[in-house]
Motif scaffolding. Structure first.
Motif, PDB file in Angstrom:
ATOM      1  N   ALA A   1      34.417  40.581  32.911  1.00  0.00           N
ATOM      2  CA  ALA A   1      35.642  39.932  33.409  1.00  0.00           C
ATOM      3  C   ALA A   1      36.893  40.766  33.157  1.00  0.00           C
ATOM      4  O   ALA A   1      37.821  40.747  33.970  1.00  0.00           O
ATOM      5  CB  ALA A   1      35.802  38.542  32.792  1.00  0.00           C
ATOM      6  N   GLN A   2      36.928  41.473  32.041  1.00  0.00           N
ATOM      7  CA  GLN A   2      38.103  42.292  31.751  1.00  0.00           C
ATOM      8  C   GLN A   2      37.990  43.695  32.331  1.00  0.00           C
ATOM      9  O   GLN A   2      38.878  44.514  32.125  1.00  0.00           O
ATOM     10  CB  GLN A   2      38.334  42.365  30.234  1.00  0.00           C
ATOM     11  CG  GLN A   2      38.839  41.061  29.640  1.00  0.00           C
ATOM     12  CD  GLN A   2      39.156  41.168  28.170  1.00  0.00           C
ATOM     13  OE1 GLN A   2      38.721  42.088  27.489  1.00  0.00           O
ATOM     14  NE2 GLN A   2      39.923  40.216  27.660  1.00  0.00           N
ATOM     15  N   HIS A   3      36.918  43.960  33.054  1.00  0.00           N
ATOM     16  CA  HIS A   3      36.752  45.267  33.690  1.00  0.00           C
ATOM     17  C   HIS A   3      37.028  45.208  35.185  1.00  0.00           C
ATOM     18  O   HIS A   3      37.835  45.979  35.700  1.00  0.00           O
ATOM     19  CB  HIS A   3      35.333  45.804  33.453  1.00  0.00           C
ATOM     20  CG  HIS A   3      35.138  46.399  32.106  1.00  0.00           C
ATOM     21  ND1 HIS A   3      35.372  47.726  31.822  1.00  0.00           N
ATOM     22  CD2 HIS A   3      34.747  45.832  30.942  1.00  0.00           C
ATOM     23  CE1 HIS A   3      35.127  47.955  30.548  1.00  0.00           C
ATOM     24  NE2 HIS A   3      34.741  46.834  29.988  1.00  0.00           N
ATOM     25  N   LEU A   4      36.348  44.299  35.888  1.00  0.00           N
ATOM     26  CA  LEU A   4      36.435  44.299  37.351  1.00  0.00           C
ATOM     27  C   LEU A   4      37.858  44.079  37.866  1.00  0.00           C
ATOM     28  O   LEU A   4      38.433  44.970  38.502  1.00  0.00           O
ATOM     29  CB  LEU A   4      35.472  43.277  37.942  1.00  0.00           C
ATOM     30  CG  LEU A   4      35.518  43.151  39.472  1.00  0.00           C
ATOM     31  CD1 LEU A   4      35.098  44.461  40.127  1.00  0.00           C
ATOM     32  CD2 LEU A   4      34.625  42.006  39.948  1.00  0.00           C
ATOM     33  N   PRO A   5      38.497  42.927  37.620  1.00  0.00           N
ATOM     34  CA  PRO A   5      39.839  42.732  38.178  1.00  0.00           C
ATOM     35  C   PRO A   5      40.878  43.678  37.614  1.00  0.00           C
ATOM     36  O   PRO A   5      41.789  44.116  38.324  1.00  0.00           O
ATOM     37  CB  PRO A   5      40.160  41.272  37.831  1.00  0.00           C
ATOM     38  CG  PRO A   5      39.265  40.933  36.703  1.00  0.00           C
ATOM     39  CD  PRO A   5      38.035  41.747  36.875  1.00  0.00           C
ATOM     40  N   VAL A   6      40.745  44.018  36.338  1.00  0.00           N
ATOM     41  CA  VAL A   6      41.730  44.911  35.728  1.00  0.00           C
ATOM     42  C   VAL A   6      41.618  46.316  36.302  1.00  0.00           C
ATOM     43  O   VAL A   6      42.621  46.981  36.575  1.00  0.00           O
ATOM     44  CB  VAL A   6      41.587  44.915  34.196  1.00  0.00           C
ATOM     45  CG1 VAL A   6      42.490  45.972  33.576  1.00  0.00           C
ATOM     46  CG2 VAL A   6      41.914  43.537  33.631  1.00  0.00           C
ATOM     47  N   ALA A   7      40.389  46.779  36.528  1.00  0.00           N
ATOM     48  CA  ALA A   7      40.207  48.107  37.114  1.00  0.00           C
ATOM     49  C   ALA A   7      40.789  48.167  38.520  1.00  0.00           C
ATOM     50  O   ALA A   7      41.409  49.166  38.903  1.00  0.00           O
ATOM     51  CB  ALA A   7      38.720  48.455  37.142  1.00  0.00           C
ATOM     52  N   ILE A   8      40.594  47.108  39.287  1.00  0.00           N
ATOM     53  CA  ILE A   8      41.160  47.068  40.639  1.00  0.00           C
ATOM     54  C   ILE A   8      42.683  47.087  40.573  1.00  0.00           C
ATOM     55  O   ILE A   8      43.352  47.810  41.319  1.00  0.00           O
ATOM     56  CB  ILE A   8      40.666  45.818  41.392  1.00  0.00           C
ATOM     57  CG1 ILE A   8      39.143  45.845  41.546  1.00  0.00           C
ATOM     58  CG2 ILE A   8      41.335  45.718  42.760  1.00  0.00           C
ATOM     59  CD1 ILE A   8      38.587  47.081  42.206  1.00  0.00           C
ATOM     60  N   PHE A   9      43.246  46.317  39.649  1.00  0.00           N
ATOM     61  CA  PHE A   9      44.701  46.303  39.504  1.00  0.00           C
ATOM     62  C   PHE A   9      45.224  47.667  39.068  1.00  0.00           C
ATOM     63  O   PHE A   9      46.224  48.162  39.599  1.00  0.00           O
ATOM     64  CB  PHE A   9      45.111  45.241  38.489  1.00  0.00           C
ATOM     65  CG  PHE A   9      46.559  45.325  38.098  1.00  0.00           C
ATOM     66  CD1 PHE A   9      47.554  44.897  38.961  1.00  0.00           C
ATOM     67  CD2 PHE A   9      46.938  45.868  36.880  1.00  0.00           C
ATOM     68  CE1 PHE A   9      48.896  44.989  38.616  1.00  0.00           C
ATOM     69  CE2 PHE A   9      48.269  45.965  36.526  1.00  0.00           C
ATOM     70  CZ  PHE A   9      49.246  45.531  37.397  1.00  0.00           C
ATOM     71  N   MET A  10      44.558  48.282  38.111  1.00  0.00           N
ATOM     72  CA  MET A  10      44.999  49.599  37.641  1.00  0.00           C
ATOM     73  C   MET A  10      44.983  50.608  38.781  1.00  0.00           C
ATOM     74  O   MET A  10      45.800  51.532  38.820  1.00  0.00           O
ATOM     75  CB  MET A  10      44.102  50.072  36.496  1.00  0.00           C
ATOM     76  CG  MET A  10      44.108  49.188  35.258  1.00  0.00           C
ATOM     77  SD  MET A  10      45.587  49.306  34.236  1.00  0.00           S
ATOM     78  CE  MET A  10      45.204  50.742  33.233  1.00  0.00           C
ATOM     79  N   ASN A  11      44.064  50.419  39.716  1.00  0.00           N
ATOM     80  CA  ASN A  11      44.011  51.297  40.883  1.00  0.00           C
ATOM     81  C   ASN A  11      45.201  51.048  41.808  1.00  0.00           C
ATOM     82  O   ASN A  11      45.800  51.989  42.343  1.00  0.00           O
ATOM     83  CB  ASN A  11      42.700  51.065  41.639  1.00  0.00           C
ATOM     84  CG  ASN A  11      42.576  51.958  42.858  1.00  0.00           C
ATOM     85  OD1 ASN A  11      42.747  53.165  42.779  1.00  0.00           O
ATOM     86  ND2 ASN A  11      42.274  51.367  43.996  1.00  0.00           N
ATOM     87  N   ILE A  12      45.555  49.784  42.000  1.00  0.00           N
ATOM     88  CA  ILE A  12      46.682  49.433  42.869  1.00  0.00           C
ATOM     89  C   ILE A  12      47.978  50.068  42.372  1.00  0.00           C
ATOM     90  O   ILE A  12      48.805  50.534  43.154  1.00  0.00           O
ATOM     91  CB  ILE A  12      46.836  47.901  42.957  1.00  0.00           C
ATOM     92  CG1 ILE A  12      45.639  47.281  43.687  1.00  0.00           C
ATOM     93  CG2 ILE A  12      48.140  47.517  43.675  1.00  0.00           C
ATOM     94  CD1 ILE A  12      45.632  45.770  43.660  1.00  0.00           C
ATOM     95  N   VAL A  13      48.159  50.067  41.055  1.00  0.00           N
ATOM     96  CA  VAL A  13      49.396  50.616  40.486  1.00  0.00           C
ATOM     97  C   VAL A  13      49.215  52.037  39.951  1.00  0.00           C
ATOM     98  O   VAL A  13      50.154  52.619  39.400  1.00  0.00           O
ATOM     99  CB  VAL A  13      49.932  49.695  39.366  1.00  0.00           C
ATOM    100  CG1 VAL A  13      50.417  48.381  39.944  1.00  0.00           C
ATOM    101  CG2 VAL A  13      48.869  49.441  38.302  1.00  0.00           C
TER     102      VAL A  13
END
Length: 401
Positions: free
Chosen positions: A144-156
């Motif tokens: 849970a702390q990998h999938l959405p956070v990794a996507i967000f880190m990519n966006i920014v």
């Protein structure tokens, strides 16, 4: 306890929105006690600086959609003791609100989300395949702390090595009871964000932070004060919200094999399942500040009063949903207030839905049968946002697909 003169005695109910009895990790079901007959539908509690609470779906949606009477300039209780840069666009009311919201719109548009979906799916599969042979995982820290956070880190376009620092600070801001510690974490997040803005202005890229760094409002670049608030909001939302939702989803599936089997046998129900679980497991306690004296459903509200809006109660109101505690993937149009409402409805809702759908699709394909590890405790924490903090899961590796 001190009760303001405009609050009648029969509207006072002693309830702490941040500290109430919860059975296991059933945070949302615990909130449902506010829908019992002995609780006023709109009540005043002296806790957390003193504030109103609306408990019924009708009032929840009215408050969220009425920015003229209920402002977002203050969004938590108690009100912060010191003034901080507003979290734009969340803490800005119309018409100024739209100028800042538009700065984020392109990065969270349907087209942008669609382009992110494939990379999110690849990452979800990679994460699951890594721990699947072990027959167990700690869902929150390993997925849970990998999938959405990794996507967000990519966006920014932020470096992966900064993820631990940022998620730790976000956790403090959202759930720490000590105001001093929350304020310190906020300052650290803001400082981190502003350093990145300086870097992007010198060398902009194609990411969201670069877009904000060079964006203009009313013909001028955003000043440091506005940028500080906007970046803080962006980082908090991107690093915490979807991961928190995902934990409640995974706990539900671990406890309900029939629902897992239903989606495995009929994947066309997955989109509706996402909406139904969002209805059943909201995580946010929103707040609004009253802008003027007026009467609201028989209650005299005064300028400056705070009103807390527990989104969990929208989906659990039996006046709106039949047997609301029951999860029914065939429920007709489970429209809900989980992502807020009105002009401040969450901009990232489409991305959140996409990530939650991909989680269900790829997890059930690979680990169709799993449960909470016997002898372990599912841990959760809640303040302005509720989250599962520890969810140990187990399965038989020989039964995975």
């Amino acid at each position: 306890m001190t009760i303001p003169a405009h609050v009648p005695a029969d509207r006072v109910f002693d309830f702490n929105i941040y500290d109430f009895a919860v059975d296991g990790a059933e945070y949302q079901a615990g909130m449902q006690q506010l829908l019992q007959g002995n609780v006023p539908e709109i009540f005043w509690t002296p806790h957390n600086g003193g504030h109103w609470v609306v408990t019924r779906s009708q009032q929840i949606n009215e408050v969220l959609n009425d920015h003229e009477h209920f402002s977002s300039r203050q969004i938590v209780v108690p009100k912060p003791p010191i003034e901080r840069p507003p979290l734009k666009p969340l803490q800005v009311d119309p018409p100024q609100h739209l100028k800042y919201r538009n700065l984020l719109a392109a990065a969270l548009s349907p087209k942008a989300v669609a382009s992110l979906a494939e990379s999110a799916r690849v990452l979800a599969i990679q994460l699951i395949e890594e721990f699947k042979p072990r027959g167990e995982c700690e869902f929150v820290s390993e997925f849970a702390q990998h999938l959405p956070v990794a996507i967000f880190m990519n966006i920014v376009d932020l470096p992966e090595q900064d993820r631990g620092l940022l998620t730790g600070l976000a956790e403090i801001v959202v759930r720490e009871e000590d105001e001093r510690l929350r304020g310190d974490a906020l300052m650290k997040i803001a400082g981190y964000g502003m350093q990145k803005i300086i870097e992007r202005r010198a060398k902009p890229g194609n990411d969201l932070l670069s877009s904000i760094a060079i964006a203009k409002v009313d013909g001028e670049l955003l000043n440091d004060y506005d940028l500080t608030g906007m970046l803080t909001l962006l980082l908090l939302a991107g690093l915490d919200t979807v991961a928190s939702m995902m934990g409640f989803f995974a706990r539900f599936f671990a406890l309900n094999p029939a629902h897992r089997r239903q989606l495995i046998e009929d994947p066309s129900l997955i989109n509706n399942a996402v909406e139904e679980l969002l209805r059943r497991y909201p995580i946010a306690n929103l707040a609004r500040e009253v802008t003027q004296d007026f009467e609201y459903h028989g209650v005299c509200l005064k300028t400056g009063d705070m009103v807390v809006v527990p989104t969990a109660l929208d989906g659990l109101d039996e006046r709106r949903f039949e047997v609301p505690l029951t999860v029914d993937f065939n429920r007709d149009k489970p429209i809900h207030a989980t992502f807020g409402g009105g002009v401040h409805r969450c901009m990232g809702s489409m991305l959140a839905r996409t990530e939650l759908r991909l989680f269900i699709e790829e997890w059930l394909k690979r680990i169709p049968d799993f449960e909470i590890k016997p002898g372990t405790e599912v841990k959760f924490a809640a303040r302005a946002v509720a989250t599962i903090t520890s969810l140990p899961l187990v399965w038989s590796p020989t039964n995975t697909l």
